[in-house]
Design a protein around this motif. Sequence first.
Motif, PDB file in Angstrom:
ATOM      1  N   PHE A  57       0.832  -1.201   0.000  1.00 25.47           N
ATOM      2  CA  PHE A  57       0.000   0.000   0.000  1.00 25.47           C
ATOM      3  C   PHE A  57       0.870   1.255   0.000  1.00 25.47           C
ATOM      4  CE2 PHE A  57      -1.936   3.345   2.715  1.00 25.47           C
ATOM      5  CZ  PHE A  57      -2.910   3.767   1.827  1.00 25.47           C
ATOM      6  N   ALA A  58       1.945   1.253   0.766  1.00 27.83           N
ATOM      7  CA  ALA A  58       2.847   2.402   0.789  1.00 27.83           C
ATOM      8  C   ALA A  58       3.439   2.649  -0.595  1.00 27.83           C
ATOM      9  CB  ALA A  58       3.954   2.170   1.820  1.00 27.83           C
ATOM     10  N   GLY A  59       3.775   1.555  -1.303  1.00 28.64           N
ATOM     11  CA  GLY A  59       4.299   1.712  -2.654  1.00 28.64           C
ATOM     12  C   GLY A  59       3.278   2.299  -3.611  1.00 28.64           C
ATOM     13  N   VAL A  60       2.018   1.828  -3.524  1.00 25.06           N
ATOM     14  CA  VAL A  60       0.954   2.377  -4.361  1.00 25.06           C
ATOM     15  C   VAL A  60       0.739   3.853  -4.043  1.00 25.06           C
ATOM     16  CG1 VAL A  60      -1.526   2.275  -4.845  1.00 25.06           C
ATOM     17  CG2 VAL A  60      -0.197   0.164  -4.683  1.00 25.06           C
ATOM     18  N   TRP A  61       0.729   4.186  -2.756  1.00 24.63           N
ATOM     19  CA  TRP A  61       0.549   5.588  -2.342  1.00 24.63           C
ATOM     20  C   TRP A  61       1.652   6.469  -2.935  1.00 24.63           C
ATOM     21  CZ3 TRP A  61      -3.184   7.949   0.784  1.00 24.63           C
ATOM     22  CH2 TRP A  61      -2.908   9.275   1.151  1.00 24.63           C
ATOM     23  N   CYS A  62       2.890   5.988  -2.913  1.00 22.35           N
ATOM     24  CA  CYS A  62       4.002   6.769  -3.451  1.00 22.35           C
ATOM     25  C   CYS A  62       3.854   7.010  -4.949  1.00 22.35           C
ATOM     26  CB  CYS A  62       5.323   6.069  -3.150  1.00 22.35           C
ATOM     27  SG  CYS A  62       5.821   6.137  -1.422  1.00 22.35           S
ATOM     28  N   VAL A  63       3.429   5.983  -5.684  1.00 21.50           N
ATOM     29  CA  VAL A  63       3.228   6.155  -7.127  1.00 21.50           C
ATOM     30  C   VAL A  63       2.122   7.169  -7.385  1.00 21.50           C
ATOM     31  CG1 VAL A  63       2.520   5.021  -9.260  1.00 21.50           C
ATOM     32  CG2 VAL A  63       4.067   3.855  -7.678  1.00 21.50           C
ATOM     33  N   LEU A  64       1.003   7.040  -6.687  1.00 17.45           N
ATOM     34  CA  LEU A  64      -0.106   7.978  -6.867  1.00 17.45           C
ATOM     35  C   LEU A  64       0.313   9.392  -6.500  1.00 17.45           C
ATOM     36  CD1 LEU A  64      -2.967   5.788  -5.365  1.00 17.45           C
ATOM     37  CD2 LEU A  64      -2.769   6.490  -7.754  1.00 17.45           C
ATOM     38  N   TRP A  65       1.076   9.543  -5.436  1.00 12.65           N
ATOM     39  CA  TRP A  65       1.569  10.860  -5.006  1.00 12.65           C
ATOM     40  C   TRP A  65       2.506  11.456  -6.057  1.00 12.65           C
ATOM     41  CZ3 TRP A  65       6.808  11.545  -3.047  1.00 12.65           C
ATOM     42  CH2 TRP A  65       7.065  12.838  -2.585  1.00 12.65           C
ATOM     43  N   ARG A  66       3.429  10.633  -6.546  1.00 12.49           N
ATOM     44  CA  ARG A  66       4.401  11.117  -7.529  1.00 12.49           C
ATOM     45  C   ARG A  66       3.718  11.516  -8.826  1.00 12.49           C
ATOM     46  NH1 ARG A  66       7.016  13.605 -10.053  1.00 12.49           N
ATOM     47  NH2 ARG A  66       9.169  13.385 -10.779  1.00 12.49           N
ATOM     48  N   TRP A  67       2.676  10.799  -9.208  1.00 10.99           N
ATOM     49  CA  TRP A  67       1.978  11.082 -10.451  1.00 10.99           C
ATOM     50  C   TRP A  67       0.871  12.120 -10.286  1.00 10.99           C
ATOM     51  CZ3 TRP A  67       1.167   5.657 -13.156  1.00 10.99           C
ATOM     52  CH2 TRP A  67       2.424   5.144 -13.489  1.00 10.99           C
ATOM     53  N   GLY A  68       0.614  12.574  -9.066  1.00 13.73           N
ATOM     54  CA  GLY A  68      -0.442  13.558  -8.852  1.00 13.73           C
ATOM     55  C   GLY A  68      -1.835  12.987  -8.950  1.00 13.73           C
ATOM     56  N   TRP A  69      -1.983  11.702  -8.619  1.00 11.20           N
ATOM     57  CA  TRP A  69      -3.274  11.027  -8.771  1.00 11.20           C
ATOM     58  C   TRP A  69      -3.944  10.687  -7.445  1.00 11.20           C
ATOM     59  CZ3 TRP A  69      -2.482   6.734 -13.064  1.00 11.20           C
ATOM     60  CH2 TRP A  69      -2.357   7.374 -14.320  1.00 11.20           C
ATOM     61  N   LEU A  70      -3.443  11.181  -6.341  1.00 11.33           N
ATOM     62  CA  LEU A  70      -3.978  10.766  -5.047  1.00 11.33           C
ATOM     63  C   LEU A  70      -5.469  11.071  -4.919  1.00 11.33           C
ATOM     64  CD1 LEU A  70      -1.151  11.637  -2.494  1.00 11.33           C
ATOM     65  CD2 LEU A  70      -2.156   9.385  -2.918  1.00 11.33           C
ATOM     66  N   LEU A 130      -5.252   3.009  -8.334  1.00 10.95           N
ATOM     67  CA  LEU A 130      -4.223   3.215  -9.353  1.00 10.95           C
ATOM     68  C   LEU A 130      -4.606   2.629 -10.706  1.00 10.95           C
ATOM     69  CD1 LEU A 130      -1.378   4.136 -10.154  1.00 10.95           C
ATOM     70  CD2 LEU A 130      -0.498   1.998  -9.168  1.00 10.95           C
ATOM     71  N   VAL A 131      -4.967   1.352 -10.734  1.00 11.51           N
ATOM     72  CA  VAL A 131      -5.242   0.693 -12.015  1.00 11.51           C
ATOM     73  C   VAL A 131      -6.485   1.277 -12.680  1.00 11.51           C
ATOM     74  CG1 VAL A 131      -5.871  -1.499 -13.102  1.00 11.51           C
ATOM     75  CG2 VAL A 131      -4.077  -1.441 -11.364  1.00 11.51           C
ATOM     76  N   GLN A 132      -7.540   1.506 -11.920  1.00  8.15           N
ATOM     77  CA  GLN A 132      -8.751   2.067 -12.522  1.00  8.15           C
ATOM     78  C   GLN A 132      -8.509   3.476 -13.040  1.00  8.15           C
ATOM     79  OE1 GLN A 132     -12.329   1.151 -10.449  1.00  8.15           O
ATOM     80  NE2 GLN A 132     -13.548   2.701 -11.466  1.00  8.15           N
ATOM     81  N   GLN A 133      -7.680   4.241 -12.341  1.00  2.04           N
ATOM     82  CA  GLN A 133      -7.351   5.573 -12.828  1.00  2.04           C
ATOM     83  C   GLN A 133      -6.583   5.498 -14.139  1.00  2.04           C
ATOM     84  OE1 GLN A 133      -8.360   8.465 -11.882  1.00  2.04           O
ATOM     85  NE2 GLN A 133      -7.123   9.567 -13.387  1.00  2.04           N
TER      86      GLN A 133
END
Length: 261
Positions: A57-70, A130-133
Motif C-alpha cells: 500500500f505504501a508503494g501504491v501511495w508513493c506512485v499515486l503521489w508522484r503522479w499527482g493522482w492521489l 491506481l489501475v482504474q485511474q
Amino acid sequence: MGSRWKGHVTRHPLLGAVELTLAWHVVLVLFAKVILPPLAPSWFPGLGATVVNAVCFAGVWCVLWRWGWLRVSGVATPGRVRRWWLGLPMLLVACSYAVVGLDGSAGVIVGSLVSLLWVGINEEAHSRGLVQQALGPLGAMRAAVAVGVLFGVGHVQNYLFFGAPLDDTLWQMLSAGLFGFACAGLRHAIGSVWPLVLVHGLDDFFQIRSPGAAPDWWEAAVYVFYAAFGVWLLRRYGADGGGAAPGGIPDERPEQAGAPG
C-alpha cells in the motif's frame, strides 16, 4: 516512478494497467516469500500478511503521489459521501457469510479482522485506485471490465506461489473478477476507494472466518448480483466521469501534489 512511465501509461492505458498490476504482484510476492521472514506470533498470526499489505500500500501511495493522482484516484478523498449508501448491498452480501457464526478464538478473530482490512486497503488502493485511474481513458464500462479481469486473473498467484489448489483458485479468480467489476462501478459512482475498503475487508473476513462454505446456489446468486450491480452503477452514474468528487481536481501536477520536481 517518474513522469516518463506516467506518460506511457497515459498513452497506453490498457498496457499500462497490465504493467502496474504485474509490478504490484511482483512486489507482493517478493515481500511475502523472499524478503520478509515468517511473521506469525501467537498474539497476532496475521502479522506477516499485515506487514506485506502495508508495504505494498505504501508503494501504491508513493506512485499515486508522484503522479499527482492521489485525489482523482479516490485514494485521498472521501468522494461523494452522500453516495456511500450505494455500498450497502455489497456490505450485506459480505455480512451474509457470517450468518452461521465465526470460527476461532477472540484473538484469532481480531487478528484476522486487522490483517484482512489491510488486504482491503492495499488491494482497493491498487486495483480500484491506481489501475482504474490508469484505465480511465477507456471509458467507465470498459475500464471497469478491465479492472475486474485484471483483479480476477491476479489471484492466480495463490496457486503459483501460495499452494492453493488449482480448482479453488479458478473459482476464486471468477469470484474476484466479478467482485472487482462491481467495486469498480462503486468506485466510479462514489469517487473514493474507502467505502470499498470496508466492504472488501469484511467480505474476506466473514468468508475466511465462516465455519463452513456458503451453498453453491448462494454463490451463484452472488456472482449474478455482482455483475448486474456493476452494470447498473456504471449505467446510472457513468456520466459523472468517475472523478473524486464534483469540482474535484481532475489531475494534479507533481509539484501541486507535493512531489519532488
